[in-house]
Design an enzyme around this catalytic site. Structure first.
Site, PDB file in Angstrom:
ATOM      1  N   ASP A  20     -27.666  19.242  34.957  1.00  0.00           N
ATOM      2  CA  ASP A  20     -26.960  18.768  36.141  1.00  0.00           C
ATOM      3  C   ASP A  20     -25.554  19.349  36.265  1.00  0.00           C
ATOM      4  O   ASP A  20     -25.039  19.993  35.334  1.00  0.00           O
ATOM      5  CB  ASP A  20     -26.912  17.227  36.134  1.00  0.00           C
ATOM      6  N   ASN A  37     -27.587   2.896  32.446  1.00  0.00           N
ATOM      7  CA  ASN A  37     -28.564   2.318  33.376  1.00  0.00           C
ATOM      8  C   ASN A  37     -29.920   3.023  33.291  1.00  0.00           C
ATOM      9  O   ASN A  37     -30.757   2.882  34.169  1.00  0.00           O
ATOM     10  CB  ASN A  37     -28.026   2.373  34.815  1.00  0.00           C
ATOM     11  N   GLU A  61     -30.617   8.620  38.958  1.00  0.00           N
ATOM     12  CA  GLU A  61     -30.246   7.215  38.913  1.00  0.00           C
ATOM     13  C   GLU A  61     -31.467   6.318  39.129  1.00  0.00           C
ATOM     14  O   GLU A  61     -32.502   6.795  39.623  1.00  0.00           O
ATOM     15  CB  GLU A  61     -29.206   6.946  40.011  1.00  0.00           C
TER      16      GLU A  61
END
Ligand code: GLP
Length: 241
Positions: free
Chosen positions: A67, A136, A143
């Protein structure tokens, strides 16, 4: 999922280094998938040591990073390109043209994402992908809620992710709101995954990764379905298991 539990961060970095060196030595043209964040820093240092000791060469390796922040130029100290240069690439014999990251400052980001997929496919896909784990459950910058079949794409970063990464920036306002990331589908195509998780902050995430159900609400959970994943954790990261 194979689990390797080690005492501390130093041992985790050495174990991961061993797996990467094996991959590079056992093939004359390895494709490595690389990650940023704090967790793989020790691994890169170990690999540099191995290179300096003459134990490994990266001359025939191709790398694809997971990324990059959007709107951040390669020479910006906050870019992942800069991180990779500083912490790894500048210290080994990997040719520049064999080290790829999504170009965060390109004009047409969607096109770049598409081209990145083509580049990975043309290189024969990733042999070994290094991953860290977001609090998370994010992998790369995928995400919660990201489709499991996603390809390289532009993402809106979660506030929690921006907060977790704010330590690298002067203030939270400087943390980009968008990024480019390999998709979960892209990551799942790699032949081997080495997932590194260190520290007590990640203990809940590790518990969910190992015992939770496979759900897009916790992106890393899909790794339970990958054929060849090695999870390397230190004692602190395992404290809630
Ligand atoms: C960042 C990166 C991920 C990384 C994760 C964990 O947001 N985009 O690729 O794996 O968060 O980072 P750290 O290792 O610093 O905890």
């Amino acid at each position: 999922m194979e689990m390797i539990s080690v005492k501390n961060y130093d041992e985790l970095s050495k174990k991961a280094c061993e797996l990467l060196v094996n991959q590079v030595k056992n093939s004359d043209s390895s494709v490595l998938g690389l990650a940023t964040g704090s967790t793989p820093e020790g691994l890169y240092q170990q690999l540099i040591n191995e290179y300096r000791n003459g134990h490994v060469s990266f001359g025939h390796v191709t790398t694809f990073n997971l990324d990059e922040y959007a709107g951040v130029a390669a020479d910006d100290p906050n870019s992942y390109r800069y991180y990779m240069n500083e912490k790894f690439f500048n210290h080994i014999d990997l040719p520049d043209e064999q080290a790829y990251l999504p170009p965060g400052d390109a004009v047409d980001l969607e096109k770049e994402c598409h081209d990145y997929e083509t580049l990975i496919a043309d290189s024969g896909y990733v042999d070994l992908q290094v991953l860290g784990l977001g609090l998370n459950g994010h992998i790369g910058f995928n995400e919660p809620g990201t489709p499991f079949d996603s390809r390289t794409h532009v993402v809106e970063l979660d506030e929690s992710t921006r907060e977790a990464n704010a330590r690298f920036f002067p203030s939270i306002d400087d943390v980009p709101k968008k990024a480019l990331t390999m998709g979960i589908g892209t990551i799942m195509e790699s032949r081997q995954v080495v997932l590194l998780v260190s520290g007590s902050k990640k203990a809940d995430a590790v518990k969910q990764l190992v015992h939770g159900k496979v759900t897009e609400d916790f992106p890393a959970s899909i790794l339970q379905k990958h054929q060849n994943v090695t999870l390397i954790t230190d004692e602190a990261a395992l404290s809630k298991l």
